[in-house]
Design a protein around this motif. Structure first.
Motif, short mmCIF file in Angstrom:
data_model
loop_
_atom_site.label_atom_id
_atom_site.label_comp_id
_atom_site.label_asym_id
_atom_site.label_seq_id
_atom_site.Cartn_x
_atom_site.Cartn_y
_atom_site.Cartn_z
N ILE A 118 -4.04 6.15 -12.86
CA ILE A 118 -3.46 4.84 -13.15
C ILE A 118 -2.51 4.48 -12.02
CG2 ILE A 118 -2.08 3.48 -14.77
CD1 ILE A 118 -4.72 4.31 -15.95
N ILE A 119 -2.74 3.33 -11.40
CA ILE A 119 -1.94 2.91 -10.25
C ILE A 119 -0.84 1.96 -10.70
CG2 ILE A 119 -1.99 1.86 -7.96
CD1 ILE A 119 -3.65 4.46 -8.22
N ASP A 120 0.41 2.41 -10.61
CA ASP A 120 1.55 1.58 -11.00
C ASP A 120 1.81 0.54 -9.90
OD1 ASP A 120 4.52 0.85 -10.97
OD2 ASP A 120 4.34 1.88 -12.89
N PRO A 121 1.90 -0.75 -10.26
CA PRO A 121 2.04 -1.79 -9.23
C PRO A 121 3.35 -1.70 -8.44
CG PRO A 121 2.23 -2.74 -11.44
CD PRO A 121 1.78 -1.33 -11.61
N VAL A 122 4.41 -1.18 -9.07
CA VAL A 122 5.71 -1.12 -8.40
C VAL A 122 5.93 0.20 -7.68
CG1 VAL A 122 8.22 -1.20 -8.77
CG2 VAL A 122 6.73 -2.75 -10.05
N LYS A 123 5.50 1.31 -8.31
CA LYS A 123 5.84 2.64 -7.78
C LYS A 123 4.87 3.15 -6.72
CE LYS A 123 8.12 3.93 -12.08
NZ LYS A 123 8.02 4.70 -13.33
N THR A 124 3.75 2.46 -6.55
CA THR A 124 2.75 2.89 -5.57
C THR A 124 2.79 1.99 -4.35
OG1 THR A 124 1.36 3.47 -7.47
CG2 THR A 124 0.31 3.53 -5.31
N ASP A 125 2.60 2.58 -3.17
CA ASP A 125 2.55 1.79 -1.94
C ASP A 125 1.35 0.83 -1.97
OD1 ASP A 125 4.82 2.94 -0.94
OD2 ASP A 125 3.77 4.46 0.24
N PHE A 126 1.22 0.02 -0.95
CA PHE A 126 0.21 -1.04 -0.90
C PHE A 126 -1.21 -0.52 -1.17
CE2 PHE A 126 -3.10 -3.03 1.73
CZ PHE A 126 -3.16 -4.26 1.11
N SER A 127 -1.88 -1.23 -2.08
CA SER A 127 -3.32 -1.01 -2.29
C SER A 127 -3.92 -2.32 -2.78
CB SER A 127 -3.58 0.11 -3.31
OG SER A 127 -3.18 -0.28 -4.61
N ALA A 128 -5.22 -2.52 -2.49
CA ALA A 128 -5.89 -3.77 -2.86
C ALA A 128 -7.39 -3.52 -2.90
CB ALA A 128 -5.56 -4.88 -1.86
N PHE A 129 -8.12 -4.43 -3.57
CA PHE A 129 -9.58 -4.35 -3.51
C PHE A 129 -10.17 -5.73 -3.24
CE2 PHE A 129 -8.82 -5.26 -8.01
CZ PHE A 129 -9.80 -6.20 -8.31
N VAL A 130 -11.34 -5.74 -2.61
CA VAL A 130 -12.04 -6.98 -2.26
C VAL A 130 -12.86 -7.42 -3.47
CG1 VAL A 130 -13.76 -8.04 -0.75
CG2 VAL A 130 -12.19 -6.30 0.17
N ALA A 174 -2.41 1.74 1.78
CA ALA A 174 -1.51 2.27 2.80
C ALA A 174 -2.06 3.61 3.29
CB ALA A 174 -0.11 2.43 2.21
N ASN A 175 -1.89 3.88 4.57
CA ASN A 175 -2.34 5.16 5.13
C ASN A 175 -1.69 6.32 4.37
OD1 ASN A 175 -4.13 4.40 7.20
ND2 ASN A 175 -2.42 3.76 8.48
N GLY A 176 -2.49 7.32 4.08
CA GLY A 176 -1.98 8.50 3.37
C GLY A 176 -2.23 8.46 1.88
N LEU A 177 -2.58 7.27 1.32
CA LEU A 177 -2.89 7.19 -0.11
C LEU A 177 -4.35 7.59 -0.35
CD1 LEU A 177 -1.28 3.91 -1.51
CD2 LEU A 177 -0.51 6.25 -1.81
N GLN A 178 -4.58 8.22 -1.47
CA GLN A 178 -5.94 8.58 -1.89
C GLN A 178 -6.32 7.72 -3.10
OE1 GLN A 178 -8.03 10.81 -0.28
NE2 GLN A 178 -6.41 10.79 1.26
N ILE A 179 -6.66 6.46 -2.84
CA ILE A 179 -6.99 5.51 -3.92
C ILE A 179 -8.37 4.94 -3.65
CG2 ILE A 179 -6.46 3.24 -4.90
CD1 ILE A 179 -3.53 3.81 -4.48
N LYS A 180 -9.21 4.90 -4.68
CA LYS A 180 -10.48 4.19 -4.56
C LYS A 180 -10.72 3.49 -5.90
CE LYS A 180 -15.39 4.66 -3.46
NZ LYS A 180 -16.50 5.58 -3.20
N TYR A 181 -10.56 2.16 -5.89
CA TYR A 181 -10.77 1.40 -7.12
C TYR A 181 -12.24 1.40 -7.50
CZ TYR A 181 -5.93 -0.05 -6.89
OH TYR A 181 -4.56 -0.03 -6.87
N ASP A 182 -12.48 1.33 -8.81
CA ASP A 182 -13.86 1.37 -9.30
C ASP A 182 -14.67 0.22 -8.71
OD1 ASP A 182 -12.83 3.41 -10.79
OD2 ASP A 182 -12.84 2.34 -12.70
#
Length: 530
Positions: free
Chosen positions: A287-299, A380-388
């Motif tokens: 679960i990606i918290d919008p405030v506590k996690t660095d920049f992430s986005a999906f197209v 952001a560089n260093g994050l391991q996030i991949k949205y579905d």
């Protein structure tokens, strides 16, 4: 509260959904007027008026008077930063609407008071319900003859299996429409048709027990009906529960008239108070918290040729967490590479403004040299996030498309390829044939018209379209597949998509069964992961 948290919490990102002609685009424009984003509302259809809705920026939209692609609109109002995702109402473009809903935190559902719930409203609601998206309902066109408000409420509850809470209640409809009664503020917003939207509705503080004042305002018959209606609502309807609103099980309902600007501002103010701030999102099991996690986005959307002068291509991204800053290095997950997002912009339909920063909840457009696909994640560089990934709808209509002028082959291939990358169409070719023939699959037949129009206006290519008798597509899941090994029938065809994946088109479900019976080892898949 940090500045980051403050900025994110003042964001509201919602999609507006409806059946065609329910008044969705008109409501959107009134919102923009209140935010000072535009000075004059465009007539979506009227022939006497050369203006068009701000959100309908494509040439074909102006000609047809319908929305065929989602548009993104951002404006400030009451210290909130509002991102509106205006969606096509026509069912032929439901895939675009579905993708857009993936980027929204809530939805505003516009219903025509005289027609009630219509087929496209039903479909779009199911998508919202699937994702538990909070829904706010605006019953429009109350200045015309409308169904009983109780019938409309019952329709919402039985059709959608959702609770309703009427925030205000209409007093008459059509020629007898006198306004609405605000249940919490206990005042009447008086409707004056002579203003036709040029002035804000007057508030009249009046007690329901003040028979003389009410009779003078709305007449004895409507006063008695209003008193009876409110008594019934207070005794039998759902209680207001914000948690139920936020989990999508209770919809606040508002009555008004977007065209005459009646009830729009109270609706917008109530929406901003009741609607959620940018929501946490799932990326796999995380679960990606919008405030506590660095920049992430999906197209969630790609659009070519928004600016005819530059023939550029824009990837629309929903920022899910943190803060985006111009020139920051980000990681493109699917390509496994670090990069800078070029020319970050915020949108007012086709108008854009280059920005220095944006926050979770915002929609930004970035220049796409052809590296993004719908569903891609950047972070952001260093994050391991991949949205579905965002699933695609299976096409139901197919055609062979050939360019009239053989010398324009290059423009033709570029055009159909770029439009396919936007997700509006799917394109296929015969195995090992290069691109001599292009087969096109669409969800709705109107997409063929849009394709032809855009090829002509944006790529200067005219085409001949031959309809094909197929209704179903299945991807072939066998490794090392040999098309010649399949025992075929005349009502099926083997093709490849432009990534080289093999697929089959079928004329009917019986054809699928027949091919499967003759080819026991053939693996047919209903969709292909991106």
């Amino acid at each position: 509260m940090s500045n980051l948290e403050h900025e994110i919490n003042r964001r509201r990102t919602f999609a507006i959904i409806s059946h065609p002609d329910a008044g969705k685009t008109t409501l959107t424009e009134k919102f923009l007027l209140y935010g000072g984003a535009i000075q004059m509302a465009g007539a979506v259809k009227g022939k006497k008026n050369s203006r068009h809705a701000v959100s309908d920026w494509m040439e074909i939209e102006k000609q047809r008077g319908i929305s065929v692609t989602s548009s993104v609109l951002q404006f400030e109002y009451n210290n909130c930063c509002i991102n509106i995702l205006d969606t096509p109402g026509h069912q032929d473009f439901s895939e675009d609407t579905y993708r857009t809903l993936m980027a929204a935190d809530s939805a505003i559902m516009v219903i025509d008071g005289s027609r009630g719930i219509e087929p496209q409203t039903r479909k779009l609601f199911k998508v919202c319900a699937m994702r538990h998206i909070p829904i706010f309902t605006f019953v429009n066109k109350m200045d015309r003859e409308a169904k009983s408000p109780f019938d409309l409420i019952e329709e919402l509850e039985t059709e959608f299996g959702i609770g309703t809470y009427p925030v205000n209640w209409p007093i008459g409809s059509g020629d007898r429409f006198k306004g609405v009664y605000d249940r919490s503020e206990k005042h009447i917003l008086a409707f004056d048709n002579s203003g036709r939207g040029r002035s804000i509705a007057e508030k009249v503080e009046v007690e329901l027990e003040d028979t003389a004042a009410l009779d003078a305002l709305i007449g004895e018959e409507l006063r008695q009906q209003l008193v009876d209606d409110i008594e019934l609502l207070d005794g039998a309807s759902y209680e207001f529960d914000l948690d139920m609103v936020h989990n999508g099980s209770l919809t606040p309902v508002f009555f008004g008239s977007a065209l005459t600007n009646f009830g729009v501002e109270p609706f917008l103010k109530n929406y901003l108070e009741m609607s959620p701030t940018p929501l946490a999102r799932k990326a796999g099991d995380t679960i990606i918290d919008p405030v506590k996690t660095d920049f992430s986005a999906f197209v969630f959307k790609i659009q070519a040729n928004m600016n005819k002068a530059h023939r550029d291509r824009i990837a629309f991204m929903r920022i899910c967490s943190g803060k985006f800053e111009k020139e920051m290095n980000v990681y493109h997950v699917q390509r496994d590479k670090s990069m800078k997002l070029s020319q970050p912009q915020q949108m007012m339909a086709s108008d854009r403004e280059v920005i220095d920063e944006a926050y979770a909840g915002d929609i930004i457009g970035v220049f796409d040299p052809g590296i993004f696909n719908i569903g891609d994640t950047v972070c952001a560089n260093g994050l391991q996030i991949k949205y579905d990934s965002i699933p695609t709808f299976a096409p139901e209509h197919f055609a062979l498309v050939i360019q009239k002028d053989t010398l324009k082959r290059k423009q033709f291939v570029k055009g159909v390829t770029q439009i396919a990358q936007e997700g509006a169409i799917q394109i296929y070719q015969e195995p090992f044939s290069g691109v001599e023939k292009v087969y096109v699959g669409v969800v709705g037949v109107l997409q063929f018209e849009v394709l032809e129009h855009r090829l002509k206006s944006e790529y200067n290519v005219e085409v001949i379209r031959e309809s094909l008798p197929y209704q179903f597509v299945r991807w072939i899941g066998n490794e090392n597949f040999d098309p010649k090994s399949v025992r075929m029938s005349s009502d099926a065809k083997i093709l490849q998509d432009f990534k080289g994946n093999f697929l089959m088109l079928f004329a009917s479900s019986w054809t699928i069964k027949g091919i499967q019976d003759r080819n026991k080892d053939l693996i047919l898949l209903e969709y292909k992961e991106n």
